[in-house]
Design a protein around this motif. Structure first.
Motif, short mmCIF file in Angstrom:
data_model
loop_
_atom_site.label_atom_id
_atom_site.label_comp_id
_atom_site.label_asym_id
_atom_site.label_seq_id
_atom_site.Cartn_x
_atom_site.Cartn_y
_atom_site.Cartn_z
N GLY A 210 0.83 -1.20 0.00
CA GLY A 210 0.00 0.00 0.00
C GLY A 210 0.86 1.25 0.00
N GLY A 211 0.23 2.42 -0.08
CA GLY A 211 0.99 3.66 -0.09
C GLY A 211 0.30 4.75 -0.86
N ASP A 212 1.09 5.55 -1.59
CA ASP A 212 0.55 6.73 -2.26
C ASP A 212 0.64 6.68 -3.79
OD1 ASP A 212 0.00 8.03 0.18
OD2 ASP A 212 2.12 8.60 0.38
N MET A 213 0.96 5.51 -4.34
CA MET A 213 1.07 5.41 -5.79
C MET A 213 -0.31 5.40 -6.44
SD MET A 213 4.31 5.51 -6.06
CE MET A 213 4.76 5.02 -7.73
N PRO A 214 -0.42 5.88 -7.69
CA PRO A 214 -1.73 5.94 -8.36
C PRO A 214 -2.36 4.55 -8.51
CG PRO A 214 -0.09 7.25 -9.53
CD PRO A 214 0.66 6.46 -8.51
N ASN A 215 -3.67 4.50 -8.42
CA ASN A 215 -4.38 3.22 -8.52
C ASN A 215 -4.29 2.60 -9.91
OD1 ASN A 215 -5.20 3.26 -5.82
ND2 ASN A 215 -7.07 4.40 -6.30
N ASP A 216 -4.07 3.40 -10.93
CA ASP A 216 -4.00 2.86 -12.29
C ASP A 216 -2.57 2.56 -12.73
OD1 ASP A 216 -3.10 5.45 -12.47
OD2 ASP A 216 -4.40 6.02 -14.15
N LEU A 217 -1.61 2.67 -11.83
CA LEU A 217 -0.21 2.41 -12.18
C LEU A 217 0.05 0.91 -12.28
CD1 LEU A 217 2.67 3.54 -12.63
CD2 LEU A 217 3.00 3.36 -10.15
N THR A 218 0.75 0.51 -13.32
CA THR A 218 1.17 -0.88 -13.47
C THR A 218 2.68 -0.97 -13.50
OG1 THR A 218 1.11 -0.82 -15.89
CG2 THR A 218 -0.92 -1.47 -14.75
N CYS A 219 3.21 -2.12 -13.15
CA CYS A 219 4.66 -2.30 -13.07
C CYS A 219 5.40 -1.98 -14.38
CB CYS A 219 4.99 -3.71 -12.60
SG CYS A 219 4.63 -4.02 -10.86
N PRO A 220 4.93 -2.49 -15.52
CA PRO A 220 5.66 -2.21 -16.76
C PRO A 220 5.75 -0.72 -17.09
CG PRO A 220 4.20 -4.06 -17.06
CD PRO A 220 3.84 -3.44 -15.74
N GLU A 221 4.79 0.08 -16.60
CA GLU A 221 4.76 1.51 -16.91
C GLU A 221 5.45 2.36 -15.86
OE1 GLU A 221 0.60 2.09 -17.01
OE2 GLU A 221 0.31 1.29 -19.03
N CYS A 222 5.93 1.76 -14.78
CA CYS A 222 6.45 2.51 -13.64
C CYS A 222 7.90 2.95 -13.85
CB CYS A 222 6.34 1.67 -12.38
SG CYS A 222 6.87 2.53 -10.89
N SER A 223 8.20 4.19 -13.50
CA SER A 223 9.56 4.72 -13.64
C SER A 223 10.51 4.13 -12.59
CB SER A 223 9.54 6.25 -13.51
OG SER A 223 9.06 6.64 -12.23
N LEU A 224 9.95 3.48 -11.57
CA LEU A 224 10.77 2.90 -10.50
C LEU A 224 10.99 1.39 -10.66
CD1 LEU A 224 9.06 4.68 -7.45
CD2 LEU A 224 11.10 5.41 -8.72
N PRO A 229 11.49 -3.44 -5.34
CA PRO A 229 11.61 -4.86 -4.97
C PRO A 229 10.37 -5.67 -5.30
CG PRO A 229 11.21 -3.53 -3.02
CD PRO A 229 11.45 -2.56 -4.15
N GLU A 230 9.25 -5.00 -5.61
CA GLU A 230 8.01 -5.71 -5.91
C GLU A 230 7.65 -5.66 -7.39
OE1 GLU A 230 6.48 -7.58 -3.71
OE2 GLU A 230 7.95 -6.97 -2.19
N TYR A 231 8.60 -5.27 -8.24
CA TYR A 231 8.34 -5.21 -9.67
C TYR A 231 8.07 -6.60 -10.25
CZ TYR A 231 9.39 -5.11 -14.67
OH TYR A 231 9.34 -5.28 -16.03
N VAL A 232 6.98 -6.72 -11.02
CA VAL A 232 6.69 -7.94 -11.77
C VAL A 232 6.36 -7.54 -13.21
CG1 VAL A 232 5.93 -9.35 -9.83
CG2 VAL A 232 4.28 -7.89 -10.96
N PRO A 233 6.91 -8.22 -14.19
CA PRO A 233 6.74 -7.80 -15.58
C PRO A 233 5.49 -8.30 -16.27
CG PRO A 233 8.26 -9.63 -15.46
CD PRO A 233 7.89 -9.30 -14.04
N CYS A 239 0.26 -1.94 -9.30
CA CYS A 239 1.26 -1.51 -8.32
C CYS A 239 0.88 -1.98 -6.91
CB CYS A 239 1.40 0.01 -8.33
SG CYS A 239 2.59 0.63 -7.10
N ALA A 240 1.80 -2.64 -6.24
CA ALA A 240 1.55 -3.15 -4.89
C ALA A 240 1.54 -2.04 -3.85
CB ALA A 240 2.60 -4.19 -4.53
N PHE A 241 1.97 -0.83 -4.24
CA PHE A 241 2.02 0.29 -3.32
C PHE A 241 1.00 1.38 -3.67
CE2 PHE A 241 6.30 -1.61 -3.48
CZ PHE A 241 6.40 -2.01 -2.15
N ARG A 242 -0.07 0.97 -4.37
CA ARG A 242 -1.10 1.93 -4.79
C ARG A 242 -2.01 2.29 -3.62
NH1 ARG A 242 -2.45 -3.16 -6.38
NH2 ARG A 242 -4.64 -3.83 -6.31
N LYS A 243 -2.70 3.42 -3.76
CA LYS A 243 -3.51 3.98 -2.67
C LYS A 243 -4.65 3.07 -2.23
CE LYS A 243 -2.64 8.78 -4.10
NZ LYS A 243 -3.27 10.04 -4.60
#
Length: 383
Positions: A210-224, A229-233, A239-243
């Motif tokens: 959880g956290g403050d990342m956007p709800n529509d963010l996906t790992c392949p599109e993420c700048s991080l 450590p939770e990136y999956v292709p 995103c596992a850290f989405r709001k």
């Protein structure tokens, strides 16, 4: 009925279970699938190796006369709707656990089952694993005397991948992971001890995900993605850290079971390894499992008999099939239940009671850790 013809709802995470039912020359066969994703439909049919009826509307399965039973393998929050609809349509039903995501949902399912006159089986495949059958057999034999204490530690090493990158991470879909993931363990505690939980107190939190990342963010599109450590292709990529993530990833329960048996259950979703560790302590000794190395240890204490001078190690033999050989067994038990009326190792009541504990523990966690009584069933349901 000489052959059980099964229609499947959901070809996702547990869709592979259906392969064990598909025996066109035997006593069971998959004849239809309902799934919203056409790619999953095609993949499922390819895995079966047979042409079957496919649709994106599960209700089309319920009106087909060439379907005797429905396997509900859909996401947790859809189980109640799918199971009740299938029972009311006159179909036998296999339901993946949890039976529902609320106690009230479980009770509605059980009411529909009692009215239907059809068979209902809950998918607690851990009851079919030789390791846990060995532990139950030892306790039932009196090897550790009278059971007094149960400790369970669940290291969910792939917790992020399986539960925080998709629908599981929202409580609206799961209530909590004490149902989706914990229902197995809570059921095994009940099954092996032969006792249901009467009350529970729990603490927990969303300590990593959880956290403050956007709800529509996906790992392949993420700048991080190169450092996360939770990136999956692929597959589960939200995103596992989405709001919107709001289910606890770290839970600790203490329970009192019938007969005064004390139990604890610890579940963490950000550990580096995967293991379930069970310890059962009685008046004459204890048993503990080593899931990683496939062993069960029997330790004895002073009894003034020969037993106190030796401990025993049980080595689990390798078995074919997913979930340590449990899935082929549980699939066959459903066939035996419908065709011959042979009762399986699981029951709708057991499915209901594991959900009741998970819901009560979640209530305790989210209201400060107080003691919560477990919602009991009527004598009609118990019988």
């Amino acid at each position: 009925m000489e052959k059980l013809r099964i229609g499947v709802i959901g070809a996702g995470l547990r869709g592979g279970l259906a392969l064990y039912w598909h025996k066109p020359e035997g006593e069971s066969e998959i004849v239809a699938l309902a799934d919203l994703d056409e790619k999953r439909q095609q993949k499922f049919q390819e895995q079966l190796g047979s042409q079957i009826f496919m649709t994106n509307d599960y209700k089309e399965l319920l009106v087909r006369e060439d379907i005797d039973a429905i396997a509900v393998l859909s996401p947790d929050y859809l189980h109640e709707e799918h199971v009740i609809a299938a029972l009311e349509a006159g179909k036998h039903v296999y339901s993946e656990k949890p039976l529902a995501i609320t106690v009230e949902g479980c009770d509605r399912i059980i009411e529909a089952w009692e009215k239907s006159g059809k068979q209902l089986m809950v998918g607690f495949n851990m009851r079919y694993m030789s390791m846990y059958q060995t532990m139950k057999g030892l306790i039932d034999s009196g090897a550790i005397g009278e059971l007094k204490t149960v400790w369970v530690r669940h290291f969910v090493g792939f917790g992020g991948y399986f539960y925080y990158h998709d629908w599981h991470a929202k409580s609206d879909n799961t209530t909590s992971l004490l149902l989706q993931k914990g229902s197995h363990d809570l059921d095994v505690i009940h099954w092996i001890s032969g006792k249901y939980t009467k009350k529970v107190s729990a603490i927990g939190g969303l300590d990593y995900f959880g956290g403050d990342m956007p709800n529509d963010l996906t790992c392949p599109e993420c700048s991080l993605k190169d450092t996360c450590p939770e990136y999956v292709p692929h597959t589960f990529t939200e995103c596992a850290f989405r709001k919107e993530v709001d289910v606890e990833d770290n839970n600790m329960l203490i329970m009192e079971l019938e007969g005064g048996v004390k139990a604890s259950y610890l579940q963490c979703h950000f550990t580096p390894d995967y293991e379930r560790n069970y310890t059962f302590i009685g008046t004459k000794g204890r048993i503990e499992n080593d899931e990683v190395n496939g062993k069960v240890y029997l330790k004895t204490r002073k009894t003034n008999t020969w037993n106190e001078y030796s401990d025993v190690t049980y080595d689990m033999k390798p078995e074919e099939g997913s979930h340590g050989g449990a899935d082929p067994k549980i699939a066959q038990d459903f066939v035996e239940l419908v065709l011959r009326g042979k009762q399986p190792l699981t029951s709708p009541l057991a499915g209901r009671m594991s959900v009741a504990v998970g819901c009560a523990a979640t209530e305790s966690i989210r209201t400060g850790g107080g003691v919560v009584e477990i919602s009991q069933t009527s004598s009609l349901i118990k019988n």
